[in-house]
Design an enzyme around this catalytic site. Structure first.
Site, PDB file in Angstrom:
ATOM      1  N   LYS A  73       1.750 -20.918  -1.947  1.00  0.00           N
ATOM      2  CA  LYS A  73       2.835 -20.729  -0.983  1.00  0.00           C
ATOM      3  C   LYS A  73       2.589 -19.490  -0.133  1.00  0.00           C
ATOM      4  O   LYS A  73       2.810 -19.497   1.086  1.00  0.00           O
ATOM      5  CB  LYS A  73       4.178 -20.616  -1.713  1.00  0.00           C
ATOM      6  N   THR A 124      16.963 -21.600 -10.244  1.00  0.00           N
ATOM      7  CA  THR A 124      17.866 -21.504 -11.408  1.00  0.00           C
ATOM      8  C   THR A 124      18.041 -22.926 -11.945  1.00  0.00           C
ATOM      9  O   THR A 124      19.105 -23.531 -11.815  1.00  0.00           O
ATOM     10  CB  THR A 124      19.243 -20.901 -11.012  1.00  0.00           C
ATOM     11  N   THR A 162      21.736 -20.023  -6.763  1.00  0.00           N
ATOM     12  CA  THR A 162      23.034 -20.464  -7.290  1.00  0.00           C
ATOM     13  C   THR A 162      23.212 -19.918  -8.700  1.00  0.00           C
ATOM     14  O   THR A 162      22.401 -20.216  -9.593  1.00  0.00           O
ATOM     15  CB  THR A 162      23.078 -22.003  -7.311  1.00  0.00           C
ATOM     16  N   LYS A 242      29.773 -21.704  -4.365  1.00  0.00           N
ATOM     17  CA  LYS A 242      28.674 -22.675  -4.277  1.00  0.00           C
ATOM     18  C   LYS A 242      28.911 -23.861  -5.232  1.00  0.00           C
ATOM     19  O   LYS A 242      28.678 -25.020  -4.881  1.00  0.00           O
ATOM     20  CB  LYS A 242      27.355 -21.955  -4.607  1.00  0.00           C
ATOM     21  N   ASN A 246      29.530 -27.748  -4.112  1.00  0.00           N
ATOM     22  CA  ASN A 246      28.688 -28.853  -4.592  1.00  0.00           C
ATOM     23  C   ASN A 246      29.495 -29.868  -5.399  1.00  0.00           C
ATOM     24  O   ASN A 246      29.282 -31.081  -5.273  1.00  0.00           O
ATOM     25  CB  ASN A 246      27.514 -28.313  -5.419  1.00  0.00           C
ATOM     26  N   ASN A 257      32.166 -44.082  -2.960  1.00  0.00           N
ATOM     27  CA  ASN A 257      31.466 -45.193  -3.607  1.00  0.00           C
ATOM     28  C   ASN A 257      32.414 -46.041  -4.463  1.00  0.00           C
ATOM     29  O   ASN A 257      32.324 -47.279  -4.469  1.00  0.00           O
ATOM     30  CB  ASN A 257      30.296 -44.671  -4.452  1.00  0.00           C
ATOM     31  N   CYS A 300      54.826 -42.378  -6.026  1.00  0.00           N
ATOM     32  CA  CYS A 300      53.688 -43.118  -5.442  1.00  0.00           C
ATOM     33  C   CYS A 300      52.344 -42.868  -6.131  1.00  0.00           C
ATOM     34  O   CYS A 300      51.687 -43.811  -6.550  1.00  0.00           O
ATOM     35  CB  CYS A 300      53.561 -42.781  -3.959  1.00  0.00           C
TER      36      CYS A 300
HETATM   37  N1  LIG Z   1      16.990 -26.720  -2.728  1.00  0.00           N
HETATM   38  C1  LIG Z   1      18.182 -26.753  -2.207  1.00  0.00           C
HETATM   39  O1  LIG Z   1      18.552 -27.659  -1.459  1.00  0.00           O
HETATM   40  C2  LIG Z   1      19.144 -25.648  -2.496  1.00  0.00           C
HETATM   41  C3  LIG Z   1      20.246 -25.475  -1.652  1.00  0.00           C
HETATM   42  C4  LIG Z   1      21.129 -24.427  -1.919  1.00  0.00           C
HETATM   43  C5  LIG Z   1      20.928 -23.585  -3.005  1.00  0.00           C
HETATM   44  N2  LIG Z   1      19.849 -23.788  -3.828  1.00  0.00           N
HETATM   45  C6  LIG Z   1      19.656 -22.856  -4.924  1.00  0.00           C
HETATM   46  O2  LIG Z   1      18.704 -21.885  -4.476  1.00  0.00           O
HETATM   47  C7  LIG Z   1      17.850 -21.485  -5.541  1.00  0.00           C
HETATM   48  C8  LIG Z   1      16.399 -21.770  -5.173  1.00  0.00           C
HETATM   49  O3  LIG Z   1      16.236 -23.165  -5.013  1.00  0.00           O
HETATM   50  P1  LIG Z   1      14.868 -23.779  -4.482  1.00  0.00           P
HETATM   51  O4  LIG Z   1      15.094 -25.238  -4.335  1.00  0.00           O
HETATM   52  O5  LIG Z   1      14.391 -22.990  -3.312  1.00  0.00           O
HETATM   53  O6  LIG Z   1      13.899 -23.487  -5.742  1.00  0.00           O
HETATM   54  P2  LIG Z   1      12.319 -23.687  -5.805  1.00  0.00           P
HETATM   55  O7  LIG Z   1      12.013 -23.980  -7.217  1.00  0.00           O
HETATM   56  O8  LIG Z   1      11.865 -24.627  -4.726  1.00  0.00           O
HETATM   57  O9  LIG Z   1      11.753 -22.246  -5.430  1.00  0.00           O
HETATM   58  C9  LIG Z   1      11.829 -21.144  -6.256  1.00  0.00           C
HETATM   59  C10 LIG Z   1      10.618 -20.276  -5.950  1.00  0.00           C
HETATM   60  O10 LIG Z   1      10.771 -19.030  -6.603  1.00  0.00           O
HETATM   61  C11 LIG Z   1       9.475 -18.629  -7.015  1.00  0.00           C
HETATM   62  N3  LIG Z   1       9.621 -17.594  -8.065  1.00  0.00           N
HETATM   63  C12 LIG Z   1      10.104 -17.749  -9.318  1.00  0.00           C
HETATM   64  N4  LIG Z   1      10.104 -16.559  -9.942  1.00  0.00           N
HETATM   65  C13 LIG Z   1       9.655 -15.653  -9.058  1.00  0.00           C
HETATM   66  C14 LIG Z   1       9.435 -14.256  -9.105  1.00  0.00           C
HETATM   67  N5  LIG Z   1       9.698 -13.542 -10.212  1.00  0.00           N
HETATM   68  N6  LIG Z   1       8.949 -13.632  -8.012  1.00  0.00           N
HETATM   69  C15 LIG Z   1       8.690 -14.334  -6.889  1.00  0.00           C
HETATM   70  N7  LIG Z   1       8.848 -15.661  -6.783  1.00  0.00           N
HETATM   71  C16 LIG Z   1       9.345 -16.306  -7.859  1.00  0.00           C
HETATM   72  C17 LIG Z   1       8.854 -19.908  -7.488  1.00  0.00           C
HETATM   73  O11 LIG Z   1       7.415 -19.785  -7.553  1.00  0.00           O
HETATM   74  C18 LIG Z   1       9.309 -20.877  -6.417  1.00  0.00           C
HETATM   75  O12 LIG Z   1       8.398 -20.928  -5.337  1.00  0.00           O
HETATM   76  C19 LIG Z   1      18.349 -22.245  -6.770  1.00  0.00           C
HETATM   77  O13 LIG Z   1      19.292 -21.415  -7.437  1.00  0.00           O
HETATM   78  C20 LIG Z   1      19.043 -23.451  -6.194  1.00  0.00           C
HETATM   79  O14 LIG Z   1      20.046 -23.957  -7.053  1.00  0.00           O
HETATM   80  C21 LIG Z   1      18.971 -24.796  -3.556  1.00  0.00           C
END
Ligand SMILES: NC(=O)c1ccc[n+]([C@@H]2O[C@H](COP(=O)([O-])OP(=O)(O)OC[C@H]3O[C@@H](n4cnc5c(N)ncnc54)[C@H](O)[C@@H]3O)[C@@H](O)[C@H]2O)c1
Length: 455
Positions: A73, A124, A162, A242, A246, A257, A300
């Site tokens: 990445k 998370t 989150t 959040k 959700n 649905n 109702c």
């Molecule tokens: N994906 C979504 O649509 C979405 C939307 C809103 C909120 N979230 C929340 O946001 C958070 C991230 O989601 P995501 O989908 O981006 O996760 P993801 O798994 O795609 O990305 C997490 C990234 O963090 C990196 N990482 C982990 N530990 C690390 C560290 N110590 N130092 C540096 N990098 C580290 C991982 O290598 C990974 O690239 C979660 O809590 C998720 O619930 C996700």
């Protein structure tokens, strides 16, 4: 809903207003923040959330360092490429990386050297039992704290992942306990994959939570290019919102649905039903009914939900969500009744008898059920409702109450003054008028507000 800053407590609404009125508030559309409003931003975790956040903030003029443990990445971003597919992302990364506003690294120390804000966007994921997994967050925060030990430059650590309410206080803040330069805030992400860039740039909701007003404003200031007024709230509200969003989205999908499936079984076009439902933006797609309060009742909602449940069962159609609504309501009523019992064996003055304010309809009023339980458990109860005089109600309404509580006439008081002077504790079961609310607040008696009618 109160955030405090150096200038004193600021109500969330006031703080929002102030930010939005600032002359340097800039709407997105190719315009970038002025020098004074640019921040150095470290984004920890370059997954879906982190990468989109980093690229969008960089494209709106901030100087961004992204950090990830995943070398692929980091290399992708530094080559000006997106590490995964998301519409519009590769163009933003290419442009920002070549302009020098976006750099990726595997070193947290390097990323935060010139940062004012660190946005933690690590994963998370669910644990096997469904609990929230905080391993990535704990590790990222530990790494961050280790690099901040001797830091003097102020840094706001904002949690974008989150997390449950309380995580910032219990997991994040203790890690920075010995570091005076660091403040903690929560800044949840609401993007949807597939439209994530647009969701960032035209955000439906921007939320920043924290108890340090300057830190909250610093994080909110990152979004000056986004035409959405940030909601400035408490730290725990920002964490909770959040989950609320959700859960609400999931409930909406399941509702559509289930209603669609039932409509189809009954030969009614589901789309037409849901589209018509949505065309009511007063009661349906609006804030109406979206306030925590007392259980529902009346002539109702319970009746029609029972009928839907019965008809679906006859059609061999399982509608778990709709089927559970009455059970959810009963459980909510049970909690309120238990809270009234927990007040102890004192004189309880119940304010409100009808199923809601401004009506004298007693049919299926949850207050009647509550009174039945309280009386059954030997509690001394009297009740007052501004719209109910037994001699004036008649028909099914009168029949209902006399059947449920035959001696209701002896429990009803004629005025608020009467119940106020009789009761030890007032139990509020519906929103009182402004005048009655003021009297309740002024009289200093213990109050159990199960309707949240005084909030
Ligand atoms: N994906 C979504 O649509 C979405 C939307 C809103 C909120 N979230 C929340 O946001 C958070 C991230 O989601 P995501 O989908 O981006 O996760 P993801 O798994 O795609 O990305 C997490 C990234 O963090 C990196 N990482 C982990 N530990 C690390 C560290 N110590 N130092 C540096 N990098 C580290 C991982 O290598 C990974 O690239 C979660 O809590 C998720 O619930 C996700």
């Amino acid at each position: 809903m109160v955030v405090s800053n150096a200038r004193g407590a600021v109500r969330s609404g006031e703080a929002r207003g102030r930010l939005a009125e600032e002359p340097n508030w800039i709407h997105f559309g190719g315009i970038v923040p002025s020098e004074a409003h640019k921040s150095g931003v470290a984004v920890l975790g370059l997954g879906y959330v982190g990468c989109v956040t980093a690229a969008c903030l960089a494209s709106t003029g901030h100087s961004v360092w992204g950090v990830d443990r995943d070398e692929h990445k980091v290399r992708s971003v530094n080559r000006g490429e997106a590490p995964f597919y998301e519409p519009g992302l590769k163009e933003l990364i290419r442009e920002s990386a070549s302009a020098g506003r976006l750099t990726a690294t595997m070193s947290t120390r390097e990323a935060i050297e010139n940062a004012d804000v660190a946005l933690v966007c690590v994963g998370t994921p669910s644990e096997r039992n469904g609990n929230l997994g905080l391993d990535q967050l704990r590790r990222a925060v530990e790494e961050l704290a280790a690099t901040c030990a001797n830091r003097t430059r102020p840094l706001v650590v904002a949690i974008r992942s989150t997390v449950f309410p309380g995580t910032c206080e219990q997991v994040v803040m203790p890690a920075f306990a010995g570091t005076g330069a660091v403040r903690v805030a929560a800044n949840p992400e609401f993007l949807r994959e597939g439209v994530a860039v647009r969701d960032f740039m035209e955000a439906a909701l921007v939320v920043v939570g924290g108890e340090d007003g300057d830190a909250v404003e610093r994080v909110a200031g990152l979004y000056r290019a986004v035409p959405t007024r940030p909601c400035l709230v408490s730290l725990r509200t920002a964490e909770m919102i959040k989950y609320a969003c959700n859960a609400f989205h999931a409930v909406k999908i399941s509702f559509a649905n289930e209603v669609g499936a039932l409509a189809e079984m009954m030969g009614v076009p589901p789309e037409e039903v849901l589209e018509t439902l949505c065309s009511d933006d007063k009661l349906n797609t609006s804030a109406a009914y979206l306030k925590p309060g007392f259980a529902f009742g009346g002539s109702c909602l319970p009746k029609d939900l029972r009928a839907l449940r019965y008809r679906a069962a006859r059609l061999d159609l399982k509608l778990p969500m709709l089927e559970s609504v009455l059970a959810s309501n009963e459980e909510h009523l049970r909690r309120a009744t238990q809270a009234a019992l927990d007040v102890g064996p004192v004189r309880l003055g119940v304010v409100g008898l009808a199923f809601k304010e401004n009506t004298d309809d007693l049919r299926e009023s949850p207050v009647v059920t509550m009174l039945e339980t309280l009386i059954g458990k030997g509690r001394e109860v009297r009740v007052w409702d501004p719209h109910i005089q037994l001699e004036k109600i008649y028909g099914s309404n009168r029949e209902y109450i006399l059947n449920a509580i035959p001696h209701i006439g002896r429990l009803l008081t004629a005025s608020f003054e009467e119940i106020e002077s009789w009761a030890h504790t007032l139990v509020i079961t519906q929103r009182p008028s402004a005048e009655v609310a003021a009297r309740i607040r002024a009289n200093g008696k213990p109050v159990l507000d199960v309707a949240r009618g005084l909030s």
